[in-house]
Write a protein that holds these residues in place. Structure first.
Motif, PDB file in Angstrom:
ATOM      1  N   ARG A 257       0.834  -1.209   0.000  1.00 57.98           N
ATOM      2  CA  ARG A 257       0.000   0.000   0.000  1.00 57.98           C
ATOM      3  C   ARG A 257       0.867   1.255   0.000  1.00 57.98           C
ATOM      4  O   ARG A 257       0.612   2.208  -0.747  1.00 57.98           O
ATOM      5  CB  ARG A 257      -0.924   0.001   1.222  1.00 57.98           C
ATOM      6  N   ASN A 258       1.882   1.269   0.857  1.00 59.14           N
ATOM      7  CA  ASN A 258       2.765   2.433   0.929  1.00 59.14           C
ATOM      8  C   ASN A 258       3.521   2.637  -0.380  1.00 59.14           C
ATOM      9  O   ASN A 258       3.665   3.766  -0.856  1.00 59.14           O
ATOM     10  CB  ASN A 258       3.759   2.271   2.081  1.00 59.14           C
ATOM     11  N   ARG A 259       4.016   1.534  -0.935  1.00 61.96           N
ATOM     12  CA  ARG A 259       4.771   1.634  -2.181  1.00 61.96           C
ATOM     13  C   ARG A 259       3.886   2.151  -3.311  1.00 61.96           C
ATOM     14  O   ARG A 259       4.270   3.065  -4.052  1.00 61.96           O
ATOM     15  CB  ARG A 259       5.346   0.259  -2.540  1.00 61.96           C
ATOM     16  N   ALA A 260       2.707   1.568  -3.443  1.00 62.35           N
ATOM     17  CA  ALA A 260       1.791   1.982  -4.503  1.00 62.35           C
ATOM     18  C   ALA A 260       1.389   3.448  -4.319  1.00 62.35           C
ATOM     19  O   ALA A 260       1.340   4.216  -5.288  1.00 62.35           O
ATOM     20  CB  ALA A 260       0.553   1.085  -4.510  1.00 62.35           C
ATOM     21  N   GLY A 261       1.096   3.854  -3.085  1.00 62.89           N
ATOM     22  CA  GLY A 261       0.695   5.228  -2.832  1.00 62.89           C
ATOM     23  C   GLY A 261       1.800   6.220  -3.128  1.00 62.89           C
ATOM     24  O   GLY A 261       1.550   7.285  -3.722  1.00 62.89           O
ATOM     25  N   CYS A 262       3.013   5.878  -2.742  1.00 62.81           N
ATOM     26  CA  CYS A 262       4.151   6.755  -3.000  1.00 62.81           C
ATOM     27  C   CYS A 262       4.355   6.952  -4.505  1.00 62.81           C
ATOM     28  O   CYS A 262       4.558   8.073  -4.986  1.00 62.81           O
ATOM     29  CB  CYS A 262       5.406   6.162  -2.360  1.00 62.81           C
ATOM     30  N   LEU A 263       4.258   5.866  -5.257  1.00 65.16           N
ATOM     31  CA  LEU A 263       4.481   5.949  -6.703  1.00 65.16           C
ATOM     32  C   LEU A 263       3.333   6.647  -7.412  1.00 65.16           C
ATOM     33  O   LEU A 263       3.542   7.351  -8.411  1.00 65.16           O
ATOM     34  CB  LEU A 263       4.696   4.547  -7.281  1.00 65.16           C
ATOM     35  N   LEU A 264       2.122   6.461  -6.911  1.00 66.53           N
ATOM     36  CA  LEU A 264       0.981   7.159  -7.509  1.00 66.53           C
ATOM     37  C   LEU A 264       1.131   8.672  -7.311  1.00 66.53           C
ATOM     38  O   LEU A 264       0.855   9.464  -8.226  1.00 66.53           O
ATOM     39  CB  LEU A 264      -0.325   6.669  -6.884  1.00 66.53           C
ATOM     40  N   ALA A 265       1.573   9.082  -6.121  1.00 67.55           N
ATOM     41  CA  ALA A 265       1.826  10.502  -5.865  1.00 67.55           C
ATOM     42  C   ALA A 265       2.952  11.014  -6.747  1.00 67.55           C
ATOM     43  O   ALA A 265       2.879  12.121  -7.301  1.00 67.55           O
ATOM     44  CB  ALA A 265       2.168  10.709  -4.387  1.00 67.55           C
ATOM     45  N   LEU A 266       3.994  10.203  -6.912  1.00 70.16           N
ATOM     46  CA  LEU A 266       5.115  10.588  -7.770  1.00 70.16           C
ATOM     47  C   LEU A 266       4.661  10.786  -9.211  1.00 70.16           C
ATOM     48  O   LEU A 266       5.048  11.755  -9.870  1.00 70.16           O
ATOM     49  CB  LEU A 266       6.209   9.519  -7.697  1.00 70.16           C
ATOM     50  N   LEU A 267       3.821   9.879  -9.697  1.00 67.18           N
ATOM     51  CA  LEU A 267       3.292  10.022 -11.057  1.00 67.18           C
ATOM     52  C   LEU A 267       2.484  11.309 -11.188  1.00 67.18           C
ATOM     53  O   LEU A 267       2.640  12.064 -12.157  1.00 67.18           O
ATOM     54  CB  LEU A 267       2.419   8.820 -11.400  1.00 67.18           C
ATOM     55  N   HIS A 268       1.629  11.572 -10.212  1.00 64.69           N
ATOM     56  CA  HIS A 268       0.755  12.744 -10.267  1.00 64.69           C
ATOM     57  C   HIS A 268       1.560  14.039 -10.349  1.00 64.69           C
ATOM     58  O   HIS A 268       1.237  14.941 -11.139  1.00 64.69           O
ATOM     59  CB  HIS A 268      -0.146  12.758  -9.030  1.00 64.69           C
TER      60      HIS A 268
END
Length: 436
Positions: A257-268
């Motif tokens: 969850r943390n990894r996916a959330g961090c990368l989603l924020a990075l993409l945004h």
């Protein structure tokens, strides 16, 4: 080719039954009140039953109804748990499932787009779709050079079906408002309708995908699959294997969850600067967490085109709020037309309205939760609250509408994930105007 008329009639009939079902439940609710059940219990039951019917119907449809359901799904985290729980599974299904088109119809589309010898381009091709969504479905195959590929094929008649569904759904705006308090669905439907022509043009989507793929080529954290071939109604791109974010939301570990959330924020935050584009369809079905830890990005039909990157005033205004510079915030908001010309508004009230929304950027790390999302939604939506009164006095300029919706949607997915992420650090690196 056009959609089979009977299917279109069945879609319209399902949608038309929605308000009748709500009326019936309301009558049942009055009866329960008369027999002594509390108003709160009756309202909760009505909301639950309405939501169950709504998302069951949306889940059976292609076209605009399903796309609208997907757009709503990213706001699920803002709903009260007793309302959200009964249909969370239905929302997740909306993100990736739809009735497939028959093989003979799909073959005709490929004949038209790639010629009748299209099979010679593949060493294998699976007629059973691997995924189906609102505008098209995806088939798995192997290209002649040995690469595994995803073949995205648009449904015949998708355009008229989308418009018909959006027009029908606009009639039920109040119904959706009962389930998503404070969410004005009419602007959302208008925006979706306005972007139909772009999303139906797979040539335009393929260009956006190529931009993303080139911008993140060799990146250790984000990957966009390369386009192998394209036509106006078909896109062939490299196959991307991974765990859908919808599955991580349902059963993932906290590390995932943390990894996916961090990368989603990075993409945004990074995509406008790196690709000149912002992925404008942030529902979980469009993202995969790969085994090597990278975030895989899919579906490039909905894009905010930002050739000069994200607007610098947004970053500067955010920083000024966090620094507590009230006068500078009001001046900036007036210049950017967030406060209408001639409107008198108390600066401290505006700061009290904005600070809680910006909490994720006020700390080194922030844990996004459904509780936090619900708190913000209730604070802003309840007309009895001061925040709601201030919000009604503010203005959102048209050029910021899409950015606003995508940002809210992205945060909604982070809250569904329950992710802990260094949101401020990512924003400082990529958002123009935010870093001092």
């Amino acid at each position: 080719m056009t959609e089979i008329p009977q299917r279109g009639m069945a879609r319209t009939a399902r949608l038309a039954r929605l308000p009748l079902g709500v009326a019936g439940r309301a009558t049942l609710g009055i009866g329960k009140r008369l027999t002594g059940q509390s108003a709160e219990d009756v309202q909760a039951e009505l909301a639950q039953r309405t939501a169950e019917q709504l998302f069951t119907v949306l889940g059976q449809l292609k076209g605009g109804a399903m796309k609208f359901g997907q757009a709503l799904s990213v706001f699920e985290a803002a709903l009260p748990e007793e309302s959200a729980a009964p249909y969370r599974e239905a929302l997740t299904k909306l993100q990736e499932a739809a009735p497939p088109m028959p093989p003979e119809v799909m073959h005709r589309v490929l004949d038209e787009q790639f010629g009748t010898s299209w099979r010679s381009r593949f060493t294998s091709f699976e007629d059973l779709p691997a995924a189906a969504a609102s505008i098209g479905q995806v088939h798995r195959g192997v290209w002649t050079d040995g690469r595994e590929v995803a073949v995205k094929i648009q449904y015949p008649g998708a355009g008229p079906a989308l418009m018909a569904d959006f027009n029908q759904l606009s009639r039920f705006a109040k119904l959706f408002g009962r389930i998503f308090p404070g969410l004005d669905v009419k602007p959302l439907l208008t925006e979706l309708k306005d972007r139909v022509s772009e999303e139906l043009d797979y040539t335009l989507e393929a260009e956006a995908q190529r931009q993303f793929s080139a911008a993140y080529d060799g990146d250790p954290e984000i990957v966009a699959p390369r386009v192998v071939a394209s036509a106006p109604k078909v896109i062939v791109s490299e196959w991307l294997e991974g765990t859908p974010l919808s599955k991580i939301i349902a059963t993932g570990t906290q590390d995932q969850r943390n990894r996916a959330g961090c990368l989603l924020a990075l993409l945004h935050f990074s995509a406008p600067q790196r690709a000149g584009l912002l992925h404008a369809d942030p529902h979980p079905g469009n993202f995969r967490l790969l085994d090597d830890g990278r975030l895989g990005v899919l579906d490039f039909g909905a894009m905010a085109r930002l050739p000069t990157g994200a607007p610098e005033p947004l970053g500067r205004l955010t920083r000024l709020v966090l620094e507590g510079k009230t006068d500078a915030v009001i001046t900036e908001m007036q210049e950017e037309r967030f406060i209408r010309k001639g409107m008198e508004i108390d600066g401290d009230r505006v700061m009290d309205y904005l600070r809680p929304i910006l909490e994720p950027l006020a700390e080194a790390e922030f844990t996004f939760t459904r509780d936090w999302m619900r708190e913000q939604a209730q604070r802003i939506a309840d007309p009895r609250n001061e925040a709601a009164r201030v919000g009604r006095m503010l203005n959102l300029p048209p050029e910021y509408l899409l950015l606003h919706r995508v940002t809210l949607g992205s945060i909604g997915v982070l809250c569904q994930l329950g992710a802990r992420a260094p949101y401020r650090e990512i924003a400082e690196r990529w958002q123009p105007g935010f870093a001092a």
